[in-house]
Each structure stands twice: as structure tokens, then as C-alpha cells.
Design a protein around this motif. Structure first.
Motif, short mmCIF file in Angstrom:
data_model
loop_
_atom_site.label_atom_id
_atom_site.label_comp_id
_atom_site.label_asym_id
_atom_site.label_seq_id
_atom_site.Cartn_x
_atom_site.Cartn_y
_atom_site.Cartn_z
N GLU A 177 0.84 -1.21 0.00
CA GLU A 177 0.00 0.00 0.00
C GLU A 177 0.87 1.26 0.00
O GLU A 177 0.58 2.23 -0.70
N MET A 180 2.24 1.80 -3.45
CA MET A 180 1.25 2.36 -4.37
C MET A 180 1.08 3.86 -4.14
O MET A 180 0.98 4.64 -5.09
N GLU A 181 1.07 4.29 -2.87
CA GLU A 181 0.93 5.72 -2.56
C GLU A 181 2.11 6.52 -3.12
O GLU A 181 1.92 7.63 -3.65
N ARG A 183 3.99 5.75 -5.70
CA ARG A 183 3.88 5.81 -7.16
C ARG A 183 2.81 6.80 -7.60
O ARG A 183 2.98 7.52 -8.59
N GLU A 184 1.71 6.83 -6.86
CA GLU A 184 0.65 7.79 -7.20
C GLU A 184 1.13 9.22 -6.99
O GLU A 184 0.80 10.13 -7.77
N SER A 185 1.94 9.44 -5.92
CA SER A 185 2.48 10.78 -5.67
C SER A 185 3.42 11.21 -6.79
O SER A 185 3.41 12.38 -7.20
N LYS A 186 4.20 10.31 -7.29
CA LYS A 186 5.12 10.62 -8.39
C LYS A 186 4.34 11.01 -9.65
O LYS A 186 4.69 11.97 -10.34
N ILE A 187 3.28 10.26 -9.91
CA ILE A 187 2.47 10.56 -11.10
C ILE A 187 1.82 11.93 -10.96
O ILE A 187 1.79 12.73 -11.91
N ALA A 188 1.32 12.21 -9.77
CA ALA A 188 0.65 13.51 -9.55
C ALA A 188 1.63 14.66 -9.71
O ALA A 188 1.30 15.70 -10.30
N ARG A 191 2.41 15.14 -13.43
CA ARG A 191 1.29 15.72 -14.20
C ARG A 191 0.90 17.11 -13.71
O ARG A 191 0.09 17.79 -14.34
N ALA A 194 -0.67 17.39 -8.13
CA ALA A 194 -0.49 17.16 -6.69
C ALA A 194 -1.11 18.28 -5.89
O ALA A 194 -1.17 19.44 -6.34
N GLU A 215 10.71 4.50 -3.19
CA GLU A 215 10.14 3.41 -3.99
C GLU A 215 11.14 2.25 -4.11
O GLU A 215 10.79 1.08 -3.96
#
Length: 363
Positions: A177, A180-181, A183-188, A191, A194, A215
């Protein structure tokens, strides 16, 4: 050349060192009253500086490797701790060592302006010309991975619930978990969506680098941790005959070890003489006679030198070798002629005559 060479060197010069052969200092010797107008010099034997670059790979199993397929999507993981050494490259550089049985005297008359250039060991480099020795190559220090992840670094990114849990399956789920958080922060951040965006590009870079490192640390808890370190060692070898001998051994426990340490696999050096130096001949094919009071130099032989490991050739080349050759000489009057003196330059690794010419033509 006096053939006591084998008695002196055979079996002696298999030496490991941390650094390659250092650059030699040079000096000029002139014939003066204090040395009775005699210049003493030495011819070399050819030694080989074998530089070996190896990679030390340390593998550490992740504590949750059995959950890698479920949470990371792969079963390609490190399951057992291990250390593996591999040889990545070999370089061999010939250089000269003074032959204790090959000292000579160049006798001159009072008033002679002839001089010789020698290195710090007294080996002949030149006559009537300033000696030049190529600078030693700088070998980089051993280096490790720049962004190394600690074996248990993932513990820096877990909370109290993780520490309190007694179930490895539950801990693996919480790590997944967290992963996953991250990786989501990196994507935000990438893009620009964030909740808290950095104020400039430099801050964005720092934040992304930090998340990437987190990571990697958590992923290593599943996949395992593999670090690599480059290590360089130098070995000195003096060829004496046709032979195949163990230069050193490579161990997965201790890396570079001595030739007689059977914890490692042998790295061999093989010498195959391909040419035994011969005296020069005249137009009729008759060997030339040695001039009176000749200035000695070496007509080197040659040998194929091969370095191998586990049946694989790591380095192979034909190399000129002084001790497989013969000694000839130059007429000393060439260098003391007042009207048209000559100069000569010799190979520092073999004692061979590299160049001879007139000083006047050089001017």
C-alpha cells in the motif's frame, strides 16, 4: 645479456599491488673526473603490469520475497544472500626493471661532451638526448553504486501499525500500500495535479528523487537488494620461460586472493615465446661483430601473453620481451664525434634501440 636472469627472477616476481607501476624519475649523467670519465648504466628485463578490473556484486534477499509475485508482479527475486565476483576487464602494460646481471660501462675520454639519460634505477634511456618516459596511467579508485539502498531502509517509511504487526503477510500488504501511494504521488507531481506542487523545477527534481529512492527501498524488501562495486588490482609478472602459471585467484568469498589460496578460482597467465632476438646481420647474412667498447642495448625477443579465467581468454597479445632477446652494441665513437655527434633513444621497457640520428640534423 647474462642469463643468470632465470635464477634471480624465476618464481619471485608474482606480486600483487594496489597501484600500478609509478612513473620513473630521469636524470642525465656526464663523464667527469670524479667518475673517471665512465658512465655506468643498466639494461632492463621486461616486467608486465597486469591491471584487473572486477565487479563485486552483493545480493541480499528481501524479507518479503515470497510476496513479490502478489504485490510487485514478478517472481524474479533474490532468495538467498550471496556475493559474486566477476572480471570485467584486463589490461597488460610492459615496463622495464633493472637486470642485476646487465650493468655496463661507457668509457669516455677527458673533455668528451657525451652524456646519457637514465631512469632512477640507472636503466639506459638515451644518449646525447634528454630522456622521456611516458606518464603513468591514473587508475580510478574503487567505486560503489552511487544511489545505494540500505538492506533494511524500507523500515524508515513504515508506521507504528507495521511495527506492531506480527504477521509477515500483513506487513507485506502494508508495504505494498505504501508503494502504491508513492507511485501515485510521483504521477501527480509529474502531471502537476499534486495537492502541494513545488515552487520551481529544482524543488520538483528533489521531491521526485526522494520518492524514487523511497520506492526503490520498499521494492527491495520484496525483490531483494543487489549492489555492485568496482575493484581494481594490479599484479606484477616477469616472464622467464614458456609457462602457464596462476597469477592470482578470484574468490566469491574474499575477492582477489593469492595464487596459493584455494578458496578462489585460478586466473592464469600463459607465456609462449614466439621470437628469440637475433644478432643483426650484414648484407651477406653474416652476424655483425660487436664494436670495441660497444654501448650495449637489447635486441628483444617476443612472446604471446595470454590472461585467462575459467577457460575464457581475458587478454592476449604478442609483447616484446627483453629477456628473450640478445645484447648487441653501438660504436661509442658515434656519440663522441666532435664534428657530427649522434644521439640514440632506447625503449624503457625492453632496452631496444628505438631511434638513432645526427644531432646536427636535429638542430
Amino acid at each position: 645479456m647474462k642469463m643468470k636472469f632465470k635464477e634471480f627472477f624465476c618464481g619471485v616476481m608474482l606480486v600483487a599491488s594496489a597501484m600500478p607501476v609509478a612513473a620513473q624519475q630521469t636524470k642525465l649523467l656526464t663523464a667527469e673526473k670524479h667518475n673517471e670519465y665512465g658512465l655506468v648504466y643498466t639494461l632492463p628485463v621486461t616486467a608486465l603490469d597486469v591491471e584487473v578490473t572486477a565487479v563485486k556484486e552483493t545480493r541480499k534477499a528481501g524479507p518479503y520475497y515470497q510476496y513479490a509475485k502478489k504485490y510487485v508482479g514478478t517472481d524474479k527475486v533474490v532468495k538467498d544472500d550471496a556475493e559474486v565476483w566477476t572480471i570485467s576487464s584486463v589490461k597488460v602494460r610492459p615496463y622495464g626493471m633493472p637486470d642485476p646481471d646487465a650493468k655496463y660501462l661507457m668509457q669516455l675520454k677527458p673533455g668528451a661532451t657525451t652524456y646519457i639519460g637514465v631512469d632512477s634505477d640507472g636503466m639506459l634511456l638515451s644518449i646525447n638526448k634528454a630522456p622521456v618516459i611516458p606518464a603513468a596511467e591514473i587508475v580510478p579508485a574503487a567505486k560503489a553504486d552511487a544511489d545505494k539502498v540500505g538492506d533494511n531502509e524500507y523500515l524508515q517509511y513504515v508506521d507504528e501499525d507495521f511495527i506492531a504487526s506480527q504477521s509477515s503477510a500483513k506487513q507485506a500488504q502494508m508495504l505494498a500500500e505504501n508503494l502504491m501511494e508513492i507511485r501515485e504521488s510521483k504521477i501527480a507531481l509529474t502531471r502537476g495535479t499534486a495537492e502541494t506542487m513545488p515552487t520551481d523545477g529544482k524543488q520538483l527534481e528533489l521531491m521526485l528523487n526522494s520518492l524514487t529512492h523511497q520506492e526503490a527501498a520498499i521494492t527491495a524488501a520484496f525483490l531483494g537488494n543487489v549492489t555492485r562495486e568496482t575493484v581494481v588490482r594490479n599484479f606484477t609478472f616477469v616472464p622467464a620461460e614458456n609457462e602457464k602459471t596462476t597469477l592470482f585467484r578470484l574468490s566469491n568469498f574474499n575477492g582477489f586472493v593469492n595464487a596459493d589460496d584455494y578458496s578462489g578460482e585460478p586466473v592464469y597467465i600463459t607465456v609462449e615465446i614466439t621470437n628469440e632476438g637475433a644478432l643483426p646481420v650484414d648484407a651477406k647474412g653474416v652476424e655483425k661483430k660487436l664494436p670495441k667498447d660497444a654501448v650495449a642495448y637489447c635486441v628483444p625477443g617476443a612472446a604471446d601473453i595470454t590472461v585467462s579465467f575459467q577457460g575464457k581468454t581475458l587478454w592476449s597479445k604478442e609483447v616484446e620481451i627483453a629477456q628473450f632477446g640478445v645484447v648487441f652494441g653501438l660504436d661509442p665513437q658515434l656519440f663522441s664525434d666532435k664534428k657530427s655527434p649522434s644521439y640514440a633513444v632506447f625503449d624503457p621497457s625492453t632496452g631496444a634501440l628505438k631511434e638513432i640520428g645526427s644531432l646536427k640534423e636535429e638542430e
